[in-house]
Each structure stands twice: as structure tokens, then as C-alpha cells.
Design a protein around this motif. Sequence first.
Motif, mmCIF file in Angstrom:
data_model
loop_
_atom_site.group_PDB
_atom_site.id
_atom_site.type_symbol
_atom_site.label_atom_id
_atom_site.label_comp_id
_atom_site.label_asym_id
_atom_site.label_seq_id
_atom_site.Cartn_x
_atom_site.Cartn_y
_atom_site.Cartn_z
ATOM 1 N N VAL A 254 30.689 21.283 57.534
ATOM 2 C CA VAL A 254 30.129 20.294 58.456
ATOM 3 C C VAL A 254 29.776 19.049 57.657
ATOM 4 C CG1 VAL A 254 28.194 19.801 60.001
ATOM 5 C CG2 VAL A 254 29.256 22.054 60.027
ATOM 6 N N CYS A 255 30.138 17.915 58.201
ATOM 7 C CA CYS A 255 29.832 16.638 57.563
ATOM 8 C C CYS A 255 28.311 16.446 57.511
ATOM 9 C CB CYS A 255 30.485 15.500 58.338
ATOM 10 S SG CYS A 255 30.239 13.890 57.584
ATOM 11 N N LEU A 256 27.823 16.041 56.353
ATOM 12 C CA LEU A 256 26.387 15.839 56.176
ATOM 13 C C LEU A 256 25.819 14.883 57.221
ATOM 14 C CD1 LEU A 256 23.839 16.416 54.555
ATOM 15 C CD2 LEU A 256 24.544 14.630 52.954
ATOM 16 N N GLY A 257 26.590 13.900 57.630
ATOM 17 C CA GLY A 257 26.131 12.962 58.658
ATOM 18 C C GLY A 257 25.789 13.658 59.970
ATOM 19 N N GLN A 258 26.550 14.683 60.316
ATOM 20 C CA GLN A 258 26.275 15.450 61.536
ATOM 21 C C GLN A 258 24.945 16.204 61.413
ATOM 22 O OE1 GLN A 258 28.329 15.863 64.480
ATOM 23 N NE2 GLN A 258 29.167 13.984 63.627
ATOM 24 N N ILE A 259 24.696 16.742 60.233
ATOM 25 C CA ILE A 259 23.426 17.464 60.008
ATOM 26 C C ILE A 259 22.262 16.493 60.069
ATOM 27 C CG2 ILE A 259 22.122 18.823 58.319
ATOM 28 C CD1 ILE A 259 24.881 19.933 57.383
ATOM 29 N N ILE A 260 22.441 15.302 59.493
ATOM 30 C CA ILE A 260 21.385 14.280 59.533
ATOM 31 C C ILE A 260 21.063 13.920 60.979
ATOM 32 C CG2 ILE A 260 20.868 11.857 58.990
ATOM 33 C CD1 ILE A 260 22.477 12.344 56.340
ATOM 34 N N GLU A 261 22.090 13.702 61.793
ATOM 35 C CA GLU A 261 21.864 13.387 63.213
ATOM 36 C C GLU A 261 21.113 14.504 63.913
ATOM 37 O OE1 GLU A 261 25.324 12.208 65.438
ATOM 38 O OE2 GLU A 261 25.987 10.873 63.829
ATOM 39 N N ARG A 262 21.493 15.732 63.650
ATOM 40 C CA ARG A 262 20.877 16.872 64.336
ATOM 41 C C ARG A 262 19.426 17.053 63.914
ATOM 42 N NH1 ARG A 262 23.164 22.097 66.870
ATOM 43 N NH2 ARG A 262 21.170 22.913 67.535
ATOM 44 N N CYS A 263 19.124 16.782 62.649
ATOM 45 C CA CYS A 263 17.750 16.950 62.156
ATOM 46 C C CYS A 263 16.797 15.892 62.686
ATOM 47 C CB CYS A 263 17.721 16.906 60.626
ATOM 48 S SG CYS A 263 18.369 18.360 59.820
ATOM 49 N N GLU A 264 17.340 14.712 63.013
ATOM 50 C CA GLU A 264 16.526 13.587 63.459
ATOM 51 C C GLU A 264 15.469 13.204 62.424
ATOM 52 O OE1 GLU A 264 15.083 14.675 67.348
ATOM 53 O OE2 GLU A 264 17.038 14.311 68.265
ATOM 54 N N LEU A 265 15.879 13.248 61.163
ATOM 55 C CA LEU A 265 15.037 12.828 60.052
ATOM 56 C C LEU A 265 15.798 11.766 59.271
ATOM 57 C CD1 LEU A 265 13.933 16.376 58.837
ATOM 58 C CD2 LEU A 265 12.499 14.724 60.050
ATOM 59 N N SER A 266 15.139 11.130 58.322
ATOM 60 C CA SER A 266 15.821 10.111 57.523
ATOM 61 C C SER A 266 16.921 10.770 56.685
ATOM 62 C CB SER A 266 14.825 9.394 56.609
ATOM 63 O OG SER A 266 14.445 10.241 55.544
ATOM 64 N N PRO A 267 17.981 10.025 56.408
ATOM 65 C CA PRO A 267 19.058 10.580 55.581
ATOM 66 C C PRO A 267 18.575 11.086 54.223
ATOM 67 C CG PRO A 267 19.799 8.562 56.621
ATOM 68 C CD PRO A 267 18.328 8.688 56.913
ATOM 69 N N SER A 268 17.639 10.373 53.605
ATOM 70 C CA SER A 268 17.160 10.815 52.290
ATOM 71 C C SER A 268 16.406 12.135 52.378
ATOM 72 C CB SER A 268 16.287 9.740 51.638
ATOM 73 O OG SER A 268 15.127 9.502 52.404
ATOM 74 N N THR A 269 15.644 12.321 53.454
ATOM 75 C CA THR A 269 14.907 13.574 53.632
ATOM 76 C C THR A 269 15.871 14.738 53.830
ATOM 77 O OG1 THR A 269 12.999 12.426 54.565
ATOM 78 C CG2 THR A 269 13.209 14.761 55.081
ATOM 79 N N VAL A 270 16.865 14.557 54.686
ATOM 80 C CA VAL A 270 17.844 15.620 54.940
ATOM 81 C C VAL A 270 18.638 15.911 53.667
ATOM 82 C CG1 VAL A 270 19.841 16.326 56.302
ATOM 83 C CG2 VAL A 270 17.953 15.095 57.393
ATOM 84 N N SER A 271 18.999 14.866 52.938
ATOM 85 C CA SER A 271 19.739 15.061 51.684
ATOM 86 C C SER A 271 18.939 15.903 50.696
ATOM 87 C CB SER A 271 20.094 13.720 51.052
ATOM 88 O OG SER A 271 21.071 13.074 51.816
ATOM 89 N N LYS A 272 17.639 15.664 50.619
ATOM 90 C CA LYS A 272 16.791 16.467 49.727
ATOM 91 C C LYS A 272 16.768 17.922 50.164
ATOM 92 C CE LYS A 272 13.899 12.686 48.207
ATOM 93 N NZ LYS A 272 12.611 12.000 48.278
ATOM 94 N N HIS A 273 16.685 18.163 51.471
ATOM 95 C CA HIS A 273 16.709 19.539 51.972
ATOM 96 C C HIS A 273 18.044 20.207 51.640
ATOM 97 C CE1 HIS A 273 12.857 19.636 53.966
ATOM 98 N NE2 HIS A 273 13.145 18.602 54.736
ATOM 99 N N VAL A 274 19.136 19.499 51.871
ATOM 100 C CA VAL A 274 20.465 20.055 51.592
ATOM 101 C C VAL A 274 20.635 20.292 50.093
ATOM 102 C CG1 VAL A 274 22.944 19.522 51.643
ATOM 103 C CG2 VAL A 274 21.547 19.188 53.686
ATOM 104 N N ASP A 275 20.160 19.366 49.268
ATOM 105 C CA ASP A 275 20.253 19.535 47.816
ATOM 106 C C ASP A 275 19.507 20.771 47.346
ATOM 107 O OD1 ASP A 275 21.875 17.347 47.421
ATOM 108 O OD2 ASP A 275 20.227 16.003 46.847
ATOM 109 N N LEU A 276 18.342 21.026 47.919
ATOM 110 C CA LEU A 276 17.583 22.207 47.526
ATOM 111 C C LEU A 276 18.319 23.486 47.932
ATOM 112 C CD1 LEU A 276 14.039 22.322 46.894
ATOM 113 C CD2 LEU A 276 14.780 24.210 48.294
ATOM 114 N N LEU A 277 18.890 23.494 49.132
ATOM 115 C CA LEU A 277 19.678 24.651 49.572
ATOM 116 C C LEU A 277 20.901 24.838 48.680
ATOM 117 C CD1 LEU A 277 19.473 24.144 53.424
ATOM 118 C CD2 LEU A 277 18.616 26.144 52.167
ATOM 119 N N ARG A 278 21.516 23.740 48.300
ATOM 120 C CA ARG A 278 22.700 23.809 47.436
ATOM 121 C C ARG A 278 22.329 24.289 46.039
ATOM 122 N NH1 ARG A 278 25.146 18.596 47.837
ATOM 123 N NH2 ARG A 278 23.961 18.036 46.016
#
Length: 117
Positions: free
Chosen positions: A56-80
Motif C-alpha cells: 500500500v502506498c504510504l500516501g494512502q495510509i497517511i490519508e486514512r490516519c488523518e494525521l500529519s505525514p511526518s507523524t504517520v511516517s514516524k509510526h511506519v518507521d517504527l513498525l518497519r
Amino acid sequence: MSVRSAVSAGKSALNTMGLDSSIRAVAHPVRRNILEWLKSPQLNFPDQEYGQELGVCLGQIIERCELSPSTVSKHVDLLRSSGLLESQKVGNAIFVRRSEAAIQHFKMLMAAQISVQ
């Protein structure tokens, strides 16, 4: 301490570190939501333009989370970094998917950690 005991202790420490990393990764509800959504990407991200083969494109996850891109990126980075997500960059897009092997390993370690002996 025998070589076998030392190797076993090393594996145990490595598994405990992996378990701790995974527990931290799933401790936040946003990260648990991301893992849950990625379990059924076709259902949760049906409008993705690129198909589902890469994840799934990270942009789609950012839209679904309804949070700032940097916040979602940090969450995804931690999961990764915990190994629970895999990512792949294609052009300017980043695609993520669950690492089912790592999730199964986490479940096994967690069950062993809390099981009654």
C-alpha cells in the motif's frame, strides 16, 4: 558455560530484544490500526491507483490516519524498524506491507513469554 549454553543464551537475548521492539511497535493504537488495515489492503485501500502487488502506498495510509505525514511516517518507521512492516520505494512512492513471517514470530515469542509452564 558451554558453547551450546552461550549460543542458546545469545539467541534468547536476541529474541527478547526482538520481542521488546515489537511490543513497543504495537503499543500505540495508530500503529495497531496500520497493521490491521494492511491485513486486508484490498478492503481498506480500494482506491489505490497502483494495485496491491507492491503493498500500500504510504500516501494512502497517511490519508486514512488523518494525521500529519511526518507523524504517520514516524509510526511506519517504527513498525518497519521492528520488522513488522516491509517497505519498498518505487520512484517517489513508498509502498508498505505487513511482514507476516515477523508477525508470526512475534506471536510465537509473545505466547512463549506469557504461557503458563
